[in-house]
Write a protein that holds these residues in place. Structure first.
Motif, PDB file in Angstrom:
ATOM      1  N   ALA A 167       0.475  -0.784   0.011  1.00  0.00           N
ATOM      2  CA  ALA A 167      -0.048  -0.041  -0.221  1.00  0.00           C
ATOM      3  C   ALA A 167       0.891   1.271  -0.047  1.00  0.00           C
ATOM      4  O   ALA A 167       2.189   0.889   0.710  1.00  0.00           O
ATOM      5  N   TYR A 168       0.741   2.679  -0.169  1.00  0.00           N
ATOM      6  CA  TYR A 168       0.893   2.937  -0.527  1.00  0.00           C
ATOM      7  C   TYR A 168       0.846   4.340   1.165  1.00  0.00           C
ATOM      8  O   TYR A 168      -0.532   4.199   1.438  1.00  0.00           O
ATOM      9  N   ILE A 169       1.575   5.222   1.654  1.00  0.00           N
ATOM     10  CA  ILE A 169       1.014   5.926   2.609  1.00  0.00           C
ATOM     11  C   ILE A 169       1.852   7.456   2.440  1.00  0.00           C
ATOM     12  O   ILE A 169       2.752   7.234   2.230  1.00  0.00           O
ATOM     13  N   LEU A 170       0.743   8.077   2.959  1.00  0.00           N
ATOM     14  CA  LEU A 170       1.688   9.046   3.266  1.00  0.00           C
ATOM     15  C   LEU A 170       1.300   9.751   4.776  1.00  0.00           C
ATOM     16  O   LEU A 170       0.350   9.688   5.532  1.00  0.00           O
ATOM     17  N   ILE A 171       1.715  10.594   5.280  1.00  0.00           N
ATOM     18  CA  ILE A 171       2.560  11.189   6.973  1.00  0.00           C
ATOM     19  C   ILE A 171       2.450  12.098   6.375  1.00  0.00           C
ATOM     20  O   ILE A 171       3.625  12.746   5.841  1.00  0.00           O
ATOM     21  N   PRO A 172       1.548  13.131   6.654  1.00  0.00           N
ATOM     22  CA  PRO A 172       1.304  14.497   6.599  1.00  0.00           C
ATOM     23  C   PRO A 172       1.815  15.803   7.205  1.00  0.00           C
ATOM     24  O   PRO A 172       2.391  16.365   7.194  1.00  0.00           O
ATOM     25  N   TRP A 173       2.369  14.945   8.516  1.00  0.00           N
ATOM     26  CA  TRP A 173       3.261  15.532   9.023  1.00  0.00           C
ATOM     27  C   TRP A 173       5.207  15.190   9.363  1.00  0.00           C
ATOM     28  O   TRP A 173       5.517  15.775   9.685  1.00  0.00           O
ATOM     29  N   ILE A 174       4.916  15.159   8.019  1.00  0.00           N
ATOM     30  CA  ILE A 174       6.796  14.923   7.026  1.00  0.00           C
ATOM     31  C   ILE A 174       6.080  15.579   6.034  1.00  0.00           C
ATOM     32  O   ILE A 174       7.454  16.287   5.762  1.00  0.00           O
ATOM     33  N   ASN A 175       5.153  14.841   4.657  1.00  0.00           N
ATOM     34  CA  ASN A 175       4.855  16.184   3.320  1.00  0.00           C
ATOM     35  C   ASN A 175       3.810  15.181   3.926  1.00  0.00           C
ATOM     36  O   ASN A 175       3.269  14.010   3.204  1.00  0.00           O
ATOM     37  N   ASP A 176       2.883  16.224   3.656  1.00  0.00           N
ATOM     38  CA  ASP A 176       1.452  16.172   3.066  1.00  0.00           C
ATOM     39  C   ASP A 176       1.258  15.964   1.340  1.00  0.00           C
ATOM     40  O   ASP A 176       0.057  15.923   1.295  1.00  0.00           O
ATOM     41  N   LYS A 177       2.033  15.654   0.644  1.00  0.00           N
ATOM     42  CA  LYS A 177       2.391  15.419  -0.829  1.00  0.00           C
ATOM     43  C   LYS A 177       2.620  13.953  -1.234  1.00  0.00           C
ATOM     44  O   LYS A 177       2.690  13.884  -2.631  1.00  0.00           O
ATOM     45  N   GLN A 178       3.649  13.349  -0.128  1.00  0.00           N
ATOM     46  CA  GLN A 178       4.109  12.884  -0.941  1.00  0.00           C
ATOM     47  C   GLN A 178       3.738  11.160  -0.457  1.00  0.00           C
ATOM     48  O   GLN A 178       3.258  11.195   0.700  1.00  0.00           O
ATOM     49  N   TRP A 179       3.570  10.509  -1.119  1.00  0.00           N
ATOM     50  CA  TRP A 179       2.645   9.127  -0.683  1.00  0.00           C
ATOM     51  C   TRP A 179       3.568   8.178  -1.475  1.00  0.00           C
ATOM     52  O   TRP A 179       4.988   7.990  -2.078  1.00  0.00           O
ATOM     53  N   HIS A 180       3.720   6.895  -0.050  1.00  0.00           N
ATOM     54  CA  HIS A 180       5.038   6.139  -0.886  1.00  0.00           C
ATOM     55  C   HIS A 180       5.292   4.747  -0.398  1.00  0.00           C
ATOM     56  O   HIS A 180       4.424   4.137   0.903  1.00  0.00           O
TER      57      HIS A 180
END
Length: 210
Positions: free
Chosen positions: A59-72
């Protein structure tokens, strides 16, 4: 016409994923290890069902308190004690994963977004009665998804090369390899391992060196 059709299909697929396959996990647990971060997420019934069908998958994860635009993207593996919880392991090996590790001073619970799940590279394994999974380092995580999906219906064997002692001890002590197949582990690290590590499962054989 062909290019336009491809753009339309891609756009429709992206819209479907964002509308129907994205979830906000408000109580995501982050556990900090020296080599990376384990993420535990209580997911919806839809996600659980799709993850089982995908044999774990990723799955892709987005961690908004690191970067709110990057999915990994990261591989998923199920918590043995709680099937409703999916987990990821972020190895501290790049700029983004290092930023996540640096931002976490201790184990904590914070929000994140996940998108998926998508089929695992091991999804074709369902056509075989006996399996030999080969992994190195953090590549163990997609293998764990396959082990959990197939351990009750067929024999699954694992060959794993790993040099991080903390990662090895973590996965063994939490019984992620507690199944009937053989686990042949090549430990290539220099630090000593716990003396009782192999006793956690009689099907585990740790070979020191390559």
């Amino acid at each position: 016409p062909i290019l336009g059709s491809c753009i339309v299909i891609y756009t429709l697929d992206a819209c479907y994923v964002y509308i129907f396959m994205c979830e906000k996990i408000g109580t995501t647990a982050f556990s900090v290890l020296s080599s990376g971060v384990r993420i535990s997420m209580p997911v919806s019934e839809r996600f659980q069902k799709c993850a089982r069908n995908a044999q774990g998958g990723y799955a892709y994860i987005l961690i908004p308190w690191i970067n709110d635009k990057q999915w990994h993207p990261f591989s998923l593996f199920e918590d043995p004690a709680d099937p409703s919880t999916q987990q990821m392991f972020l190895m501290k090996s790049g700029d983004w994963t290092s930023s996540v590790h640096k931002a976490l001073c201790r184990d904590t619970t914070r929000p994140c977004w996940i998108k998926g799940p998508f089929p695992s590279p091991y999804s074709h394994a369902s056509g075989y009665d006996n399996m030999i999974l080969v992994a190195s380092g953090i590549g163990i995580t997609p293998a764990l998804g396959a082990i959990n999906a197939f351990k009750d219906s067929r024999r699954v064997n694992l060959i794993w090369a790993v040099r991080d002692p903390e990662m090895l001890e973590f996965f063994l002590k939490h019984l992620y390899l507690d199944h009937d197949g053989w686990n042949l582990i090549y430990y290539t690290g220099k630090q000593p391992l716990c003396a009782d590590l192999e006793s956690t499962n009689t099907n585990i054989r740790i070979i020191r060196g390559r």
